[in-house]
Design a protein around this motif. Structure first.
Motif, PDB file in Angstrom:
ATOM      1  N   ILE A 114      32.589  75.358  -5.573  1.00 45.54           N
ATOM      2  CA  ILE A 114      32.890  76.705  -5.056  1.00 45.54           C
ATOM      3  C   ILE A 114      34.403  76.850  -4.881  1.00 45.54           C
ATOM      4  N   MET A 115      35.027  75.794  -4.347  1.00 49.25           N
ATOM      5  CA  MET A 115      36.491  75.818  -4.174  1.00 49.25           C
ATOM      6  C   MET A 115      37.189  76.045  -5.511  1.00 49.25           C
ATOM      7  N   LEU A 116      36.713  75.320  -6.534  1.00 44.92           N
ATOM      8  CA  LEU A 116      37.356  75.426  -7.853  1.00 44.92           C
ATOM      9  C   LEU A 116      37.244  76.825  -8.428  1.00 44.92           C
ATOM     10  N   LEU A 117      36.071  77.441  -8.223  1.00 42.52           N
ATOM     11  CA  LEU A 117      35.892  78.796  -8.735  1.00 42.52           C
ATOM     12  C   LEU A 117      36.836  79.755  -8.004  1.00 42.52           C
ATOM     13  N   ILE A 118      36.874  79.626  -6.677  1.00 40.60           N
ATOM     14  CA  ILE A 118      37.743  80.513  -5.882  1.00 40.60           C
ATOM     15  C   ILE A 118      39.215  80.282  -6.258  1.00 40.60           C
ATOM     16  N   MET A 119      39.552  79.013  -6.502  1.00 36.90           N
ATOM     17  CA  MET A 119      40.938  78.670  -6.820  1.00 36.90           C
ATOM     18  C   MET A 119      41.302  79.155  -8.240  1.00 36.90           C
ATOM     19  N   ASN A 120      40.344  79.044  -9.157  1.00 37.23           N
ATOM     20  CA  ASN A 120      40.657  79.300 -10.561  1.00 37.23           C
ATOM     21  C   ASN A 120      40.705  80.771 -10.944  1.00 37.23           C
ATOM     22  N   ILE A 121      39.801  81.576 -10.403  1.00 37.96           N
ATOM     23  CA  ILE A 121      39.752  82.986 -10.831  1.00 37.96           C
ATOM     24  C   ILE A 121      41.076  83.704 -10.514  1.00 37.96           C
ATOM     25  N   PRO A 122      41.597  83.614  -9.282  1.00 39.47           N
ATOM     26  CA  PRO A 122      42.870  84.323  -9.047  1.00 39.47           C
ATOM     27  C   PRO A 122      44.035  83.734  -9.839  1.00 39.47           C
ATOM     28  N   MET A 123      43.910  82.450 -10.211  1.00 41.52           N
ATOM     29  CA  MET A 123      45.029  81.817 -10.921  1.00 41.52           C
ATOM     30  C   MET A 123      45.052  82.123 -12.425  1.00 41.52           C
ATOM     31  N   VAL A 124      43.996  82.813 -12.897  1.00 42.86           N
ATOM     32  CA  VAL A 124      43.922  83.126 -14.326  1.00 42.86           C
ATOM     33  C   VAL A 124      45.161  83.886 -14.786  1.00 42.86           C
ATOM     34  N   ARG A 125      45.563  84.890 -13.983  1.00 47.72           N
ATOM     35  CA  ARG A 125      46.728  85.710 -14.364  1.00 47.72           C
ATOM     36  C   ARG A 125      47.986  84.852 -14.474  1.00 47.72           C
ATOM     37  N   LEU A 126      48.036  83.811 -13.614  1.00 42.41           N
ATOM     38  CA  LEU A 126      49.198  82.915 -13.619  1.00 42.41           C
ATOM     39  C   LEU A 126      49.169  82.020 -14.867  1.00 42.41           C
ATOM     40  N   PHE A 127      47.979  81.409 -15.128  1.00 45.42           N
ATOM     41  CA  PHE A 127      47.844  80.514 -16.280  1.00 45.42           C
ATOM     42  C   PHE A 127      48.189  81.253 -17.576  1.00 45.42           C
ATOM     43  N   VAL A 128      47.673  82.471 -17.665  1.00 49.12           N
ATOM     44  CA  VAL A 128      47.763  83.196 -18.918  1.00 49.12           C
ATOM     45  C   VAL A 128      49.200  83.627 -19.242  1.00 49.12           C
ATOM     46  N   LYS A 129      50.052  83.584 -18.237  1.00 46.02           N
ATOM     47  CA  LYS A 129      51.473  83.897 -18.460  1.00 46.02           C
ATOM     48  C   LYS A 129      52.080  82.909 -19.476  1.00 46.02           C
ATOM     49  N   MET A 130      51.414  81.753 -19.596  1.00 41.09           N
ATOM     50  CA  MET A 130      51.851  80.742 -20.558  1.00 41.09           C
ATOM     51  C   MET A 130      51.995  81.344 -21.960  1.00 41.09           C
ATOM     52  N   LEU A 131      51.093  82.313 -22.250  1.00 39.93           N
ATOM     53  CA  LEU A 131      51.096  82.925 -23.576  1.00 39.93           C
ATOM     54  C   LEU A 131      52.324  83.797 -23.812  1.00 39.93           C
ATOM     55  N   GLN A 132      52.970  84.213 -22.714  1.00 40.73           N
ATOM     56  CA  GLN A 132      54.116  85.108 -22.874  1.00 40.73           C
ATOM     57  C   GLN A 132      55.439  84.355 -22.913  1.00 40.73           C
ATOM     58  N   VAL A 133      55.337  83.034 -22.801  1.00 47.49           N
ATOM     59  CA  VAL A 133      56.549  82.222 -22.918  1.00 47.49           C
ATOM     60  C   VAL A 133      57.028  82.324 -24.376  1.00 47.49           C
ATOM     61  N   PRO A 134      58.313  82.588 -24.611  1.00 46.41           N
ATOM     62  CA  PRO A 134      58.772  82.704 -26.006  1.00 46.41           C
ATOM     63  C   PRO A 134      58.504  81.415 -26.792  1.00 46.41           C
ATOM     64  N   ASN A 135      58.269  81.580 -28.088  1.00 44.01           N
ATOM     65  CA  ASN A 135      57.934  80.418 -28.924  1.00 44.01           C
ATOM     66  C   ASN A 135      59.023  79.353 -28.936  1.00 44.01           C
ATOM     67  N   THR A 136      60.265  79.793 -28.745  1.00 44.88           N
ATOM     68  CA  THR A 136      61.360  78.813 -28.749  1.00 44.88           C
ATOM     69  C   THR A 136      61.231  77.848 -27.559  1.00 44.88           C
ATOM     70  N   TRP A 137      60.514  78.276 -26.518  1.00 38.56           N
ATOM     71  CA  TRP A 137      60.239  77.386 -25.376  1.00 38.56           C
ATOM     72  C   TRP A 137      58.849  76.773 -25.478  1.00 38.56           C
ATOM     73  N   LEU A 138      57.894  77.599 -25.926  1.00 36.32           N
ATOM     74  CA  LEU A 138      56.492  77.145 -25.917  1.00 36.32           C
ATOM     75  C   LEU A 138      56.236  76.024 -26.925  1.00 36.32           C
ATOM     76  N   ILE A 139      56.748  76.176 -28.146  1.00 33.34           N
ATOM     77  CA  ILE A 139      56.440  75.174 -29.188  1.00 33.34           C
ATOM     78  C   ILE A 139      57.030  73.798 -28.825  1.00 33.34           C
ATOM     79  N   PRO A 140      58.323  73.735 -28.410  1.00 33.29           N
ATOM     80  CA  PRO A 140      58.812  72.410 -27.995  1.00 33.29           C
ATOM     81  C   PRO A 140      57.981  71.817 -26.849  1.00 33.29           C
ATOM     82  N   THR A 141      57.490  72.693 -25.960  1.00 30.65           N
ATOM     83  CA  THR A 141      56.649  72.197 -24.854  1.00 30.65           C
ATOM     84  C   THR A 141      55.358  71.588 -25.393  1.00 30.65           C
ATOM     85  N   ILE A 142      54.706  72.316 -26.314  1.00 32.36           N
ATOM     86  CA  ILE A 142      53.444  71.802 -26.884  1.00 32.36           C
ATOM     87  C   ILE A 142      53.692  70.474 -27.602  1.00 32.36           C
TER      88      ILE A 142
END
Lengths: 159, 502
Positions: free
Chosen positions: B367-395
């Motif tokens: 239950i904790m994980l669900l409560i913790m994860n749903i609001p954090m989705v918007r935060l996690f998904v920001k990863m997709l907006q990181v420019p490729n010049t930063w994201l690809i070296p990170t990957i």
């Protein structure tokens, strides 16, 4: 008259598919030879260590032959500039990783990240900056945050 | 079985200290799961000595470690969905439909749906653990080599679902996966196979090397190609919550996959990767109309539910028999032994605060994980907006770090790069990566158990068909191949009849 993308895919697929099929056929043959050279004193089971690889090499040879005859569609291969970039990314990464134990994690990460950033559109100065920040951040997180081992480099820290 | 131990357990798990440990474990687990190759096993191995040195009571220690374990199963999906780099072995199948969904701008929906299905899988597994643990423990013991062979054949039968327009490519992919399992020391005969006198190959090629190579490195090369073609566009984040229609469509696949994942998790030596692979291919076999692998929510929900259920199932043999169901539970078993606690059926009566506390904490933790994860989705998904010049070296760097920190070997990283290039070449040829993964996951278990079974029977193949469990699995394997084909044929015939005789 220009051909449709489907026809182009079929043509590309026919050629590169046959090249891949030939490589797979050669690989199947090499696999069978390598299997025949597996050395073992005894095996507690009736099959032994060679049966499974032999079976797989035969199956691979049959599938590769089938693939050679009916190669299907494939993506077009990229032009030379892209291939050169892909090659450079792989080569730089492999070389940097290869010398990681010698020069340490930080220079390795710096080289890899800078080159990747440059290839993906960053300017030279920006790429070097990205490389420096990424290397420092991940080094700090893994080394001090998670306590994992990362090489310091025998070049700078002998012994 | 009396459930008194569970009420004692809730009293233990609901103390403020243990709630805090549960929360801490969930948070650390999510983080550990999200980082490629760190995985729950390393996370637990890292925390265990600290917990023991702090003189933490055994029930608190187990609550913390278990929370890290199932937290990691949640966390593994984040990078799998967003950047196609599976955080752990169980999250490999999540990338199959998760990453295409993210590319369509549905990353936030995919993360929410995967959190929901992880929750359902996790909770159903704890319910199974609560009510059927001793019974399932005995069932797991009945699984000998012949039963494992039948189980693996059943899993391969589900592979029939992946045979698309070009079945030969699926077969070749599967054969490549199987071949990769033959590298290294053969445990039955002690022979080294295809190691070419290289000590690094003696233990074979590790799963994580293959997964990161095939997914991450090949993806980077494809992205580089898109960059040159001018087709590499920023990915939109999309809305956060999946539609009601999506949730409804995912309901039964999630339930089915939770049940199958839990049962597979109970069996020692299988684990979350086999569970999620079987769940994905089974659902694809049952439901796919050409959308699986292209961004179908059901293809995301099924493996996520299964890998979380498998994590719960792995506790059954550990608690009831003292036999670990996975590598991670093996480390947890070590933790129990460190505290001089011998697991077994008597654990539930002699140490109700520990067995009950652990199980109760799993209800709370999920239950904790669900409560913790749903609001954090918007935060996690920001990863997709990181420019490729930063994201690809990170990957790229995370892929290298993932392999290097797991094996401390430069050769392993170089192998990962080589496998990545192979994966890229195969993807260009229209090969799917899933059959390679499935072949690799199932190959070792199949070969070892087939040979063990034949060794036990002195070469008599009939041993494979002697028990009710294995016969049931053989029948299921035949049905899963034939039934969808027969149903499709029947509906085609009905359609023709309806057209000819309106």
């Amino acid at each position: 008259m220009s051909s449709s993308p489907h026809e182009e895919g079929q043509r590309n697929g026919a050629f590169s598919g046959r090249v891949t099929a030939s490589i797979l056929l050669a690989f199947a043959a090499l696999l069978a030879i390598a299997t025949s050279r597996i050395e073992y004193a005894f095996s507690s089971d009736p099959l032994g260590p060679q049966a499974f690889p032999y079976l797989l090499s035969i199956a691979l040879a049959i599938c590769a032959a089938w693939y050679f005859l009916r190669p299907g569609a494939a993506d077009p291969w990229p032009h030379s500039q892209m291939l050169w970039s892909a090659f450079s990314l792989i080569a730089v990464t492999a070389i940097a990783v290869g010398i990681m134990d010698y020069v340490g994690f930080l220079p390795t990460a710096f080289i890899i990240c800078s080159w990747a950033a440059y290839l993906f559109g960053s300017g030279p100065a920006g790429a070097l900056g990205i490389g420096a920040v990424q290397a420092a951040f991940w080094f700090a997180l893994f080394k001090y945050g998670l306590g994992t081992y990362l090489p310091a480099g025998t070049l700078f820290f002998p012994g | 079985m009396s459930l008194d131990y569970l009420w004692t357990g809730f009293a233990v798990a609901l103390t403020p200290t243990n709630l805090l440990y549960s929360l801490l474990g969930c948070f650390l687990g999510t983080l550990i799961g999200a980082l490629p190759a760190i995985g729950p096993i390393n996370g637990i191995a890292l925390i265990l000595p600290i917990a023991y040195t702090m003189k933490m009571p055994p029930e608190s220690c187990m609550i913390l470690l278990a929370a890290i374990y199932y937290g990691a199963e949640y966390g593994g999906r984040i990078t799998s969905i967003l950047i196609n780099v599976p955080g752990d072995a169980g999250a490999v199948m999540t990338a199959m439909d998760g990453f295409p969904l993210a590319k369509q701008g549905r990353g936030a929906e995919a993360l929410t749906m995967s959190a929901l299905s992880s929750f359902v899988g996790g909770i159903l597994a704890v319910v199974g653990l609560t009510f059927f643990a001793p019974l399932l423990g005995l069932f797991a013991v009945k699984f000998g080599p012949a039963e494992y062979v039948a189980l693996m054949v059943f899993a391969f039968a589900t592979l029939a679902s992946m045979v698309g327009a070009e079945p030969v490519k699926t077969l070749i992919g599967c054969l490549i996966g199987l071949l990769l399992t033959t590298i290294g020391l053969d445990p039955t005969s002690g022979a080294y196979r295809f190691t070419f006198d290289q000590p690094e190959l003696h233990d074979g090629i590790e799963f994580i090397i293959i997964v990161i190579g095939l997914f991450s490195i090949s993806e980077i090369l494809l992205m580089l190609e898109h960059k040159f073609a001018g087709t590499l566009k920023p990915i939109p984040i999309g809305k956060g919550f999946p539609s009601w229609a999506d949730i409804k469509a995912c309901w039964w696949p999630t339930i089915r996959s939770s049940v199958s994942g839990f049962i597979i998790g109970v069996l020692p030596g299988t684990g979350a990767s086999v569970a999620s692979a079987v769940a994905y291919t089974t659902e694809k076999r049952l439901l796919d109309k050409g959308t699986f692998g292209k961004g179908d929510m059901r293809g995301l929900a099924a493996p996520e539910a299964a890998n979380n259920a498998a994590a719960g199932g792995a506790f059954v043999p550990m608690l009831t028999l003292g036999v670990p169901g996975s590598g991670t539970t093996a480390v947890m078993l070590g933790a129990l032994l460190l505290y001089n606690i011998q697991p077994g059926p008597q654990l539930f009566t002699e140490k109700p605060e520990l067995a009950g506390g652990l199980i109760a904490s799993m209800y709370i933790g999920n239950i904790m994980l669900l409560i913790m994860n749903i609001p954090m989705v918007r935060l996690f998904v920001k990863m997709l907006q990181v420019p490729n010049t930063w994201l690809i070296p990170t990957i790229l760097l995370l892929s290298i770090l993932g392999v290097y920190t797991a094996y401390s070997s430069v050769t392993s990283v170089l192998m990962m790069i080589a496998i990545g290039v192979m994966g890229w070449a195969l993807r260009k040829q229209g090969f799917d990566m899933a059959p390679i993964i499935l072949g690799f996951v199932l190959g070792k278990v199949l070969e070892t158990n087939l040979r063990n079974a034949l060794a036990l029977s002195g070469g008599e193949v009939s041993i494979l068909f002697q028990s009710t469990i294995s016969n049931s699995l053989w029948v299921m394997a035949v049905l899963i191949v034939i039934l969808p084909w027969w149903l499709a044929r029947r509906s085609r015939r009905e359609a023709i009849d309806a057209r000819d005789h309106p």
